[in-house]
Structure formats: C-alpha cells, structure tokens
Design a protein around this motif. Sequence first.
Motif, mmCIF file in Angstrom:
data_model
loop_
_atom_site.group_PDB
_atom_site.id
_atom_site.type_symbol
_atom_site.label_atom_id
_atom_site.label_comp_id
_atom_site.label_asym_id
_atom_site.label_seq_id
_atom_site.Cartn_x
_atom_site.Cartn_y
_atom_site.Cartn_z
ATOM 1 N N ARG A 1 -3.518 -0.490 7.320
ATOM 2 C CA ARG A 1 -3.177 -0.332 5.911
ATOM 3 C C ARG A 1 -4.443 -0.070 5.082
ATOM 4 O O ARG A 1 -4.433 0.814 4.205
ATOM 5 C CB ARG A 1 -2.450 -1.615 5.426
ATOM 6 C CG ARG A 1 -1.854 -1.542 4.041
ATOM 7 C CD ARG A 1 -0.660 -0.589 4.007
ATOM 8 N NE ARG A 1 -0.390 -0.146 2.638
ATOM 9 C CZ ARG A 1 0.318 -0.840 1.760
ATOM 10 N NH1 ARG A 1 0.883 -1.981 2.097
ATOM 11 N NH2 ARG A 1 0.500 -0.378 0.534
ATOM 12 N N THR B 1 -8.067 2.208 -7.153
ATOM 13 C CA THR B 1 -6.704 1.731 -6.925
ATOM 14 C C THR B 1 -6.336 0.632 -7.916
ATOM 15 O O THR B 1 -7.200 0.028 -8.547
ATOM 16 C CB THR B 1 -6.550 1.143 -5.505
ATOM 17 O OG1 THR B 1 -7.600 0.188 -5.297
ATOM 18 C CG2 THR B 1 -6.615 2.210 -4.437
ATOM 19 N N ASP C 1 -2.204 -1.994 -3.569
ATOM 20 C CA ASP C 1 -3.301 -1.417 -2.782
ATOM 21 C C ASP C 1 -4.620 -2.113 -3.112
ATOM 22 O O ASP C 1 -5.404 -2.466 -2.216
ATOM 23 C CB ASP C 1 -3.418 0.087 -3.072
ATOM 24 C CG ASP C 1 -2.318 0.887 -2.381
ATOM 25 O OD1 ASP C 1 -1.504 0.264 -1.655
ATOM 26 O OD2 ASP C 1 -2.254 2.112 -2.580
ATOM 27 N N ILE D 1 -5.322 3.183 2.759
ATOM 28 C CA ILE D 1 -5.657 3.106 1.333
ATOM 29 C C ILE D 1 -7.010 3.767 1.065
ATOM 30 O O ILE D 1 -7.166 4.539 0.116
ATOM 31 C CB ILE D 1 -5.678 1.633 0.841
ATOM 32 C CG1 ILE D 1 -4.301 0.994 1.010
ATOM 33 C CG2 ILE D 1 -6.128 1.548 -0.614
ATOM 34 C CD1 ILE D 1 -4.280 -0.522 0.848
ATOM 35 N N SER E 1 -7.109 7.015 -1.301
ATOM 36 C CA SER E 1 -7.639 6.753 -2.642
ATOM 37 C C SER E 1 -8.760 7.707 -3.051
ATOM 38 O O SER E 1 -9.239 7.665 -4.182
ATOM 39 C CB SER E 1 -8.181 5.316 -2.720
ATOM 40 O OG SER E 1 -9.317 5.205 -1.865
#
Lengths: 325, 325
Positions: free
Chosen positions: A272, A250, A254, A276, A280
């Motif tokens: 969150r 990332t 992020d 991610i 990812s």
Amino acid sequence: MTIDFKQDILAPVATEFAAMDKLINEGISSKVALVMAVSKHVVEAGGKRMRPIMCLLAARACGETDLDQAQKLAAIIEMLHTATLVHDDVVDESGLRRGKPTANATWNNQTAVLVGDFLISRAFDLLVDLNNMVLLKDFSTGTCEIAEGEVLQLQAQHQPDTDEATYLSIIHGKTSRLFELATEGAAILAGKEQYREPLRLFAGHFGNAFQIIDDILDYTSDAETLGKNIGDDLMEGKPTLPLISALQNTTGEDHDIIRRSIATGGVSELDRVIQIVQNSGALDYCRQRATEETETALKALFQLPESEYRHALYNLAQMALHRIQ
Amino acid sequence: MTIDFKQDILAPVATEFAAMDKLINEGISSKVALVMAVSKHVVEAGGKRMRPIMCLLAARACGETDLDQAQKLAAIIEMLHTATLVHDDVVDESGLRRGKPTANATWNNQTAVLVGDFLISRAFDLLVDLNNMVLLKDFSTGTCEIAEGEVLQLQAQHQPDTDEATYLSIIHGKTSRLFELATEGAAILAGKEQYREPLRLFAGHFGNAFQIIDDILDYTSDAETLGKNIGDDLMEGKPTLPLISALQNTTGEDHDIIRRSIATGGVSELDRVIQIVQNSGALDYCRQRATEETETALKALFQLPESEYRHALYNLAQMALHRIQ
C-alpha cells in the motif's frame, strides 16, 4: 549510451587504483590476528570503491603529480568508509551486505565495534603521516559531521514530521561528507587551492543525488539487482525523501498510512505504501531533485580544466542518475 | 597514612581541573540534540577523571606554563576515555557503570556506537587544533594500539592457554596506553623532550599496576564498595592474571576447574574458583607484580624534578596500591 564503470570511470586511474588497493592491505595489517582477519573480511567485501576512485580522479583532474600521496589519501578514504559500514551493520543489525555476511554476523557485535574503532584510528594514523595540517583539520571536522549525520538519522527514525531540510542534513552527513573529503582532500594535497571549492561542491551535490537515488530504489528496485531489499528503509521507519514527499502530496487515509508507517516501522503495509508513493508523484519529485543535484554537481565540476579525469567524474555522476531512468 | 584523592592528588591542579571540565562540556556540544544528550550523560557519569588529572599534573611537573594547552589536552584525554567506555559498555552488554545506567541501556546500542564514534572524532578534531604534529602522531598510533588491545582481549576470551605476556599486551593496550598518552602528551606539548620517556614509563607501569589491582579485586572485593561485582571477569571467561597465575600453581582437579571456567565462562563454580585462586598463592603473586610495576613506575617518575605535582603523581600510585593492602 550505457556507461561502463571499468571502462569509462576507473580506466584513467587503473594503475593508481591497483597501488591504492595494496596500500589498504598494508594499512589494515596488525599484530593482532583477529584485527587482521576482520579488517580483511570487511575490506574484501567492499564494493566498487567509488570513493577512493573519486579521490584519485580528483587528484589527477587537479593536475596532481605526486600520485604516491594521492594513493595514500584514497586508501584512507576507503578505510574510513569501511569503518562506517562495519559500525552501520552493527547499528542496523544487518546480517548481509552485498550478499556477503557482515562482520557482526560472522563474528559478533563486540568484534565489529572494536575493529571499526581500529579502522578509524588507523585511517587517522595514516592521515597524520601525510603531514598536512589543513588536510587533517578538514578530515577531523568532517568525521565529526559524518558521526553527527548518522546520529541525526537515528534521531529522525520513526518521526513522520521530519522535513526535507532535516533529510538533507542527514544525507549530507552520512553520505555526501565523505565524498567531499575524498575530492576536496585531493585538491588540498595537490596544493590546488582554487579547485577545493569546486571539487567539494561537485562531490557534495553528487553525494546528495546518489543518496536520493538510493532512497528512490528502496521503493522501486527488485532485490536481485541491488543486494538491497525493497522496503528496507520503511522497515526501519526511516523518513526518506519518497515518504517526506508523499506526505506533502497526500491527505486523508493515504497521508495517515504513510505517517503511521514511519512512526511504527515494519512492512505490513508495504504494498500500500509503495502504491501511495508511486501514485502521489513523490517519486517524480525525488527524480527531479536527484537530477537537480546532479546538475549543480556538474556545474561545479566544469570549473576544473577539461581532462579525461574530469570526464570520468562526469561519467560517474551520469551513471548514478541512469539507475533511476 | 591514608591518601585523600581530593587533598593529596587533585588539589595542586584544582584550578586547571575546573577549566578542563568546562572544555569537555564545550567539546561535546553539537547541533544534533541526541549527540549532546548522550555525550552529556556519559561524560557526567564519569568517575574521578584520573586520566586528565594525570595529564595536568604531568604538564605542571614538566614546568609547563601554557596551561590553556594542557587543559585542552586533558579534556581530549577524558573524551577519548569516555568514548572507549561507551563502546566497552556495548561490547560487554553492560547496563550499569558506577551504579548509573549506561548509554546503551538508556538509549540503545545503535546510539551508543555512533555517539562513541562522534566522541573519538571530536577528540581528534580538538587535538588537531593543538597544532602539534609530534603529538598527533603519538595519539594516532596510540589509539590504534588501544583498539588492538581491546580486540586482543576479545581474542583471548575463553582461552585458558593465554600466558602472562599476552595478558600484559592486553592491559597495556586497553589501560596503560591512554595513561601514557596523557602524561607523555603533556611533555610533548610542554616541549620538554627529556621528560617524555620518564613520564611514559611512569604512566605505562602505573597503568599495568592499576589494571592488575583491578583484576585482583574481581576475586576479592565486595560489590558495595566498587560498583564492580566479584566474578565479573570470570563470568565473561577473561583470563586475567589471578587465573593465569592460578593455572601455573595448580595441578589436577583444581587446575581443570580453572581451565574449564575460563573456557566456558559463567559463575556456576565461582566460590570454588575463588578458593583455588586464594589458596594457590595466585593473589600473592598478583600483589607482588602490582607492587613491582608501581616501583618501576615511581623510579621513572623520580627522574622529574621534585615538585608538589610530582608528589601528587606519587600519591596516586600509592593510593592505587593501597586498594589491595
């Protein structure tokens, strides 16, 4: 095919396992009532006893016939494991393990620290009785490395710059090294020098896979099935492979969120972070690494002659991998 | 005559002591920076290194010539001692030891627990290198008994019914047992079977005297000279010999105050407790017991041939006794 733990892994050494269980109870006996009570509590709160089962299967897979010795070694392995769990629960300030109250929660930190010390000492005492200098050296060096791995994990806590190599050092110390002792130790006791290295490699790579899988589950599991809560590692700011990989994959906001979450710990941004990690490709990478470690482990295992015991060890590695499939 | 520690106790083994100190620093080296830092901190915060000096003097008093081995054993003894101090400070939630911040205060409980584990493991690792099964068995059994003594102390906390026999079991485990390992271990390494028992008896009874003296000082010393605060034991509700003896010698209100103080801990009635302990003759009894233990220790010591090393051990026992005279 679903692998059944009892049927496909434990069954070939069920008799030895029962004998080993008795040895653990003898091993923790003490004239001090509080030592007995706490030891009994933590030993009984134990899980599947995967490590001593590995030890017994390894002994049998080597063609070991002195099962008395192997059972003692398996009991020692479980006692060492229990000792580290007791101290880990103090370190992590855990109140529950596998849904049961920990020693530090039931009694207090003091008692847990000292009974952990007793279990380490008693394990060494029983090990000395096995009267094998090579085994003793392997275990004394190994337990140093286990302690170093645990401290390395503490040192890496809240450090977003932790790389995969450091992560591998941590999991080797805190998880894989005891697996290695369990299986290589069985080969040493059996006097089967030629199986030491294959069994050490099997257990070491299986241990790595096992821990990577555990770290994946911290971002994917639901609490019900595991006794481990999602986000536990994040809470403590532990830079495990899912986060290390997510940082690799990332940039921008992020990337910053993951870095910040490791640095500060806590779960205020858990949803969150999970998003991610999943988006990812970090989990795919982790699954791939766990599969690779398992393959390396099995390659080493196949250097041993075919037997139902070798097959049970194969099943164990497969079952671990199924947890993330 | 005043005994000077450096001149009258350390001097005969000053060379071996310096070599031993280097061995400790090598012993605590680790590739994990945090392990090194904490180990160095706690080893350097060490005191007079009485235990390894006893080990070196015992080795020399046995006529040991392989000083390399004896120095290694002395280093192992100090590492084991340091490990127990690190865990004790976690257990007692101590912030200071000998006026310096403890490991748990400087870092945290987690680090202290795990580095303590490392020091125990490393001590065993170095012990295995000495390649002596009799020595290994003595130490593995001994460290179990030390841990049991520590837990027994915890179990007796806040228990006014603790008797003198239990008190003796506690101090044998937490203090005297390591002294025994230091001196009997030296005889084992030296191959002097005939001196094992005399040295064990000397160290065991000296250890008892040493701890009784320490427990007396908790009710008589001033903080300046000792780094230990008056009333520390009472604070924690520890039923040490001064209180056990005071309970024997009192009735009525005085008796009740002592019982209550043990049961609840704390120092709200410290002045009154000190007064009762002093007036009841409890301290006289404790001094007598310390003197008796010292006499028994010296009687055993005199079974060794006369030498400057034996004389230094004699001086050590005398110096300890002088603290309460």
